[in-house]
Each structure stands twice: as C-alpha cells, then as structure tokens.
Design a protein around this motif. Structure first.
Motif, PDB file in Angstrom:
ATOM      1  N   VAL A  61     111.791  92.242 -58.527  1.00 21.43           N
ATOM      2  CA  VAL A  61     113.126  91.874 -59.010  1.00 21.43           C
ATOM      3  C   VAL A  61     113.078  90.594 -59.831  1.00 21.43           C
ATOM      4  N   PHE A  64     111.569  91.480 -63.222  1.00 24.21           N
ATOM      5  CA  PHE A  64     112.513  92.284 -63.982  1.00 24.21           C
ATOM      6  C   PHE A  64     113.663  91.438 -64.525  1.00 24.21           C
ATOM      7  N   THR A  65     114.227  90.599 -63.656  1.00 28.24           N
ATOM      8  CA  THR A  65     115.354  89.754 -64.059  1.00 28.24           C
ATOM      9  C   THR A  65     114.930  88.772 -65.147  1.00 28.24           C
ATOM     10  N   HIS A  69     116.278  88.396 -68.898  1.00 29.52           N
ATOM     11  CA  HIS A  69     116.818  87.109 -69.325  1.00 29.52           C
ATOM     12  C   HIS A  69     116.258  86.670 -70.674  1.00 29.52           C
ATOM     13  N   LYS A  78     125.027  83.384 -72.980  1.00 30.12           N
ATOM     14  CA  LYS A  78     124.919  82.628 -71.730  1.00 30.12           C
ATOM     15  C   LYS A  78     124.995  83.549 -70.522  1.00 30.12           C
ATOM     16  N   THR A  79     125.379  84.801 -70.769  1.00 32.63           N
ATOM     17  CA  THR A  79     125.511  85.714 -69.639  1.00 32.63           C
ATOM     18  C   THR A  79     124.491  86.833 -69.742  1.00 32.63           C
ATOM     19  N   LEU A  80     123.764  87.040 -68.655  1.00 31.58           N
ATOM     20  CA  LEU A  80     122.815  88.142 -68.600  1.00 31.58           C
ATOM     21  C   LEU A  80     123.627  89.418 -68.403  1.00 31.58           C
ATOM     22  N   GLN A  81     123.502  90.347 -69.350  1.00 26.81           N
ATOM     23  CA  GLN A  81     124.315  91.545 -69.279  1.00 26.81           C
ATOM     24  C   GLN A  81     123.497  92.786 -68.991  1.00 26.81           C
ATOM     25  N   ARG A  82     124.182  93.841 -68.648  1.00 27.06           N
ATOM     26  CA  ARG A  82     123.553  95.127 -68.340  1.00 27.06           C
ATOM     27  C   ARG A  82     122.628  95.582 -69.477  1.00 27.06           C
ATOM     28  N   LEU A  85     119.116  94.324 -69.264  1.00 30.72           N
ATOM     29  CA  LEU A  85     118.302  95.043 -68.293  1.00 30.72           C
ATOM     30  C   LEU A  85     117.852  96.382 -68.885  1.00 30.72           C
ATOM     31  N   ASP A  86     118.813  97.086 -69.496  1.00 32.72           N
ATOM     32  CA  ASP A  86     118.488  98.384 -70.105  1.00 32.72           C
ATOM     33  C   ASP A  86     117.397  98.238 -71.157  1.00 32.72           C
ATOM     34  N   ILE A  89     114.048  97.777 -69.618  1.00 32.67           N
ATOM     35  CA  ILE A  89     113.530  99.051 -69.108  1.00 32.67           C
ATOM     36  C   ILE A  89     112.944  99.881 -70.243  1.00 32.67           C
ATOM     37  N   ASP A 104     123.258 104.823 -61.369  1.00 37.82           N
ATOM     38  CA  ASP A 104     124.689 104.507 -61.394  1.00 37.82           C
ATOM     39  C   ASP A 104     125.470 105.107 -60.240  1.00 37.82           C
TER      40      ASP A 104
END
Lengths: 104, 158
Positions: A61, A64-65, A69, A78-82, A85-86, A89, A104
């Motif tokens: 994790v 991945f995070t 980032h 400034k915000t880590l968004q979906r 992550l996509d 991947i 999901d």
C-alpha cells in the motif's frame, strides 16, 4: 481424538508466541487473521505468518500510494485523486494485477 | 454474510486512512481514492492468504508458516518484498529470543516473581537508609565546619 489434541497444543504454542509481533504493524493483525480464516481450507496460521502478511500489505500500500502521489505532484495538484491511482495501475507492471480485480 | 461478519473480515477503513496519511503526510486524499486503497488492501490480503494457503496444503501442513507466505509472494510476483520481510522476521525472532532469555533468567534465579519483587523492595529500602545516613553525616560535618569557622572568626575579632 489424537489429531485434535495435536492441533490444540500447536495453537496454544502459537498463541504464546503471538505477543512479540502484535505491536509491530500499523494495520491490525487480528483482522488479517480473520480474512485468512475465511478460507475454510485453512486450519491455522502462525502468528509470524499473519505478521508477514500484514507487513507485506503495508509495504504494498505504501508503494502504491507513493507511486500514485508522483502523478499528483506531476500535475501540480494538492489532492491525491482516484485517477492518480488508476494511472499508476495502468502504467506500472507491478500493479497490473489490480486491473483484473473488480474494485468498485 | 451478516454485517458484522463483513466488518470483521475487512481491514478497518479508519486505520487504513490513518496509514495513508502517514505514507503521504500533508497530502489531501480524495474520498474515492481512499475507498479504492481500502479495497485494494483487502484484495491484497485475500490474494496472499489464498496463495499461502495453497502452498501450505501442497506441503500437507495444517498451519500456514512464514515460509509459505514467502513462497506465495514469489509466486505472485512480489519477490521484491522478500528481502525486507526476511529482515523484519529476523528482527522479530531476535526480540523473541531476548524475551526468552529474560524469562529464563527469572526461572534460573529459583525465585518466583513475587519473591524477586520483595527482594527488590528490600534492596531499595536498604539503599534509602544508607543514603540517608550518608547525608546526615555530611550535614553534621558541615555544621561542625561552620561552627569552627565562626569560632575562629570571633576569636580573631577579640
């Protein structure tokens, strides 16, 4: 039955060893143990095995995070968004298996 | 599965979110990103447990041991983590050995824990008494020295 006694003894010994590893993970080992137990073929998991699985999950994790980032920083957000992550991947071989999982 | 079953077989969202905060401190993470990471956490645990279990069964064992987990990770393409994991496992074993040594020491002394605690208390009391005695002696000496000094002063004045 002799078989059951053996298992009980083993479990006792495993419990005695359990205390050493309990405080060493951020994610709760008890929940991880519950997940392992869902698989009905499993009789027992040693406390060290549970510790390792928990620790590996943390490492994964974290990796991945942090990868996601990097995209956040690249796009000066400034915000880590979906979508970060996509993107991680899609573009990282190591995370390719996540594409196949219905998340999901 | 009932609700409580589902809950107990998933990693708690709040703990995962706290963990994410530590991984990327000061970074805001959107709710759907947090959800995805939570799901991934659970999936990952399932995946590794399942593979570890297969390996365990293949070897005709009833208990999943670390070596099964390590092999599972290699099979799943996570050899990269094996080095670090072996190291933390080594650290864990060292800590266990230290604890065993401590409890063996306790056993060897032949005394029970309560007896040892009693002895310790007695030693502390003794040490306190000795220190009080020493301090009293020092104090007396100081007083004597003061007296002598004053006496010397007054005889000079005369």
């Amino acid at each position: 039955m002799a078989g059951n006694e053996e298992v009980l003894d083993e479990e006792k010994q495993l419990n005695e060893n359990a205390n050493a590893s309990i405080r060493l993970t951020k994610l709760p080992q008890t929940r991880v143990r519950n997940i392992i137990k869902l698989d009905h073929d499993v009789t027992l998991a040693s406390s060290e095995a549970v510790y390792l699985i928990t620790k590996t999950t943390e490492l994964f994790v974290e990796y991945f995070t942090k990868e996601a980032h990097k995209r956040t920083v690249e796009y000066k957000r400034k915000t880590l968004q979906r979508k970060d992550l996509d993107d991680a991947i899609k573009t990282t071989d190591h995370f390719a298996f996540l594409e196949d999982i219905p998340l999901d | 599965m009932t609700d409580s079953d589902e809950e107990s077989a998933n990693l708690p969202r709040s703990t995962i979110q706290k963990f994410i905060k530590e991984v990327v401190p000061g970074v805001r993470v959107s709710n759907d990103a947090k959800d995805l990471i939570s799901n991934i956490c659970n999936e990952f645990v399932h995946m590794v447990s399942s593979e570890s279990n297969s390996i365990c069964s293949q070897k005709n064992k009833k208990t999943i041991f670390p070596e099964h987990v390590i092999e599972a990770l290699k099979n799943l393409g996570f050899e990269g983590y094996v080095g670090e994991l072996k190291k933390v496992l080594g650290d864990l074993k060292t800590e266990k050995e230290e604890r065993k040594k401590c409890s063996k020491k306790l056993e060897k002394s032949g005394f029970s824990l309560t007896e040892l605690e009693k002895q310790q208390k007695e030693l502390f009391e003794k040490a306190k008494e000795e220190q009080a005695r020493e301090e009293l002696m020092e104090w007396n000496q100081l007083v004597e020295e003061e007296k002598a000094a004053k006496h010397a002063q007054s005889s000079k004045a005369l």
